[in-house]
Motif scaffolding. Structure first.
Motif, PDB file in Angstrom:
ATOM      1  N   LEU A 123       0.728  -1.435  -0.491  1.00 10.00           N
ATOM      2  CA  LEU A 123      -0.100   0.255  -0.286  1.00 10.00           C
ATOM      3  C   LEU A 123       1.021   1.656   0.196  1.00 10.00           C
ATOM      4  O   LEU A 123       0.781   2.166  -0.654  1.00 10.00           O
ATOM      5  CB  LEU A 123      -1.286   0.028   1.069  1.00 10.00           C
ATOM      6  CG  LEU A 123      -1.967  -0.753   1.313  1.00 10.00           C
ATOM      7  CD1 LEU A 123      -2.489  -0.778   2.516  1.00 10.00           C
ATOM      8  CD2 LEU A 123      -3.008  -1.046  -0.421  1.00 10.00           C
ATOM      9  N   ILE A 176       0.164   3.381  -3.078  1.00  8.61           N
ATOM     10  CA  ILE A 176      -1.283   4.566  -3.458  1.00  8.61           C
ATOM     11  C   ILE A 176      -0.493   5.598  -4.029  1.00  8.61           C
ATOM     12  O   ILE A 176      -1.635   6.467  -5.251  1.00  8.61           O
ATOM     13  CB  ILE A 176      -1.499   4.436  -2.063  1.00  8.61           C
ATOM     14  CG1 ILE A 176      -2.590   3.226  -1.644  1.00  8.61           C
ATOM     15  CG2 ILE A 176      -2.322   5.794  -1.843  1.00  8.61           C
ATOM     16  CD1 ILE A 176      -3.510   3.535  -0.270  1.00  8.61           C
ATOM     17  N   GLU A 235      -1.195   7.423  -7.180  1.00  8.22           N
ATOM     18  CA  GLU A 235      -1.734   8.412  -7.632  1.00  8.22           C
ATOM     19  C   GLU A 235      -0.747  10.367  -8.917  1.00  8.22           C
ATOM     20  O   GLU A 235      -1.677  10.800  -9.170  1.00  8.22           O
ATOM     21  CB  GLU A 235      -1.537   9.506  -6.297  1.00  8.22           C
ATOM     22  CG  GLU A 235      -2.871   8.720  -5.475  1.00  8.22           C
ATOM     23  CD  GLU A 235      -2.368   9.127  -4.117  1.00  8.22           C
ATOM     24  OE1 GLU A 235      -3.138   9.851  -2.941  1.00  8.22           O
ATOM     25  OE2 GLU A 235      -1.101   9.785  -3.638  1.00  8.22           O
ATOM     26  N   LEU A 288     -10.274   4.954  -7.480  1.00  5.48           N
ATOM     27  CA  LEU A 288      -9.464   5.610  -6.566  1.00  5.48           C
ATOM     28  C   LEU A 288     -10.937   6.759  -5.292  1.00  5.48           C
ATOM     29  O   LEU A 288     -10.790   6.210  -3.934  1.00  5.48           O
ATOM     30  CB  LEU A 288      -8.709   6.518  -6.891  1.00  5.48           C
ATOM     31  CG  LEU A 288      -7.043   6.312  -5.326  1.00  5.48           C
ATOM     32  CD1 LEU A 288      -7.114   5.501  -4.731  1.00  5.48           C
ATOM     33  CD2 LEU A 288      -6.372   7.083  -5.874  1.00  5.48           C
TER      34      LEU A 288
END
Length: 146
Positions: free
Chosen positions: A49, A53, A57, A80
């Motif tokens: 994660l 993440i 992004e 998301l």
């Protein structure tokens, strides 16, 4: 022309959001790791994660820059932000015993109800962007691609 300006504004807002969020996570990486370890997910997920993440992004932000990748990036933004919104709703419904925020920067300072409104705003503009792109005249899309 007005539609194109709105799409550009939506894309710009999402780019700013995702770049700000990813950079602030990387700048406070140890804190981000600690916050992710305190999430209600198993700790074996943390390494995946904390790297995926912010990377996702950034990928979404880059996708929003280019006309050819804008629609898939708008869908990715929606997915998301929906995931973040579902998590926020679960927090507000007291589904977890401990609820740290692993957001970065000033977003971390928001209350959970403020997080919900913030997330819903970005879900809404993602949907609006998708809708506007799908209603774009085909000739205008081909002219941009050429």
């Amino acid at each position: 022309m007005k539609r194109k300006i709105i799409i550009e504004i939506i894309s710009s807002l999402l780019i700013l959001l995702f770049l700000y969020a990813s950079v602030s996570k990387w700048l406070a990486f140890r804190t981000f790791i600690g916050d992710m370890n305190n999430q209600p997910f198993p700790n074996w997920m943390t390494p995946y994660l904390v790297w995926s993440i912010p990377f996702i992004e950034v990928l979404i932000a880059i996708g929003l820059i280019f006309e050819k990748t804008r629609v898939p990036a708008l869908y990715a933004s929606l997915v998301l932000m929906m995931a973040f919104t579902i998590y926020t709703v679960a927090v507000l419904c007291h589904a977890f015993l401990y609820i740290p925020c692993s957001c970065g920067g000033v977003i971390k300072k928001l209350t959970w109800p403020q997080h919900l409104v913030f997330n819903l705003f970005f879900v809404g503009i993602s949907i609006l962007g998708i809708w506007l792109k799908k209603r774009e005249p085909v000739a205008a899309v081909r002219a941009v691609e050429a």
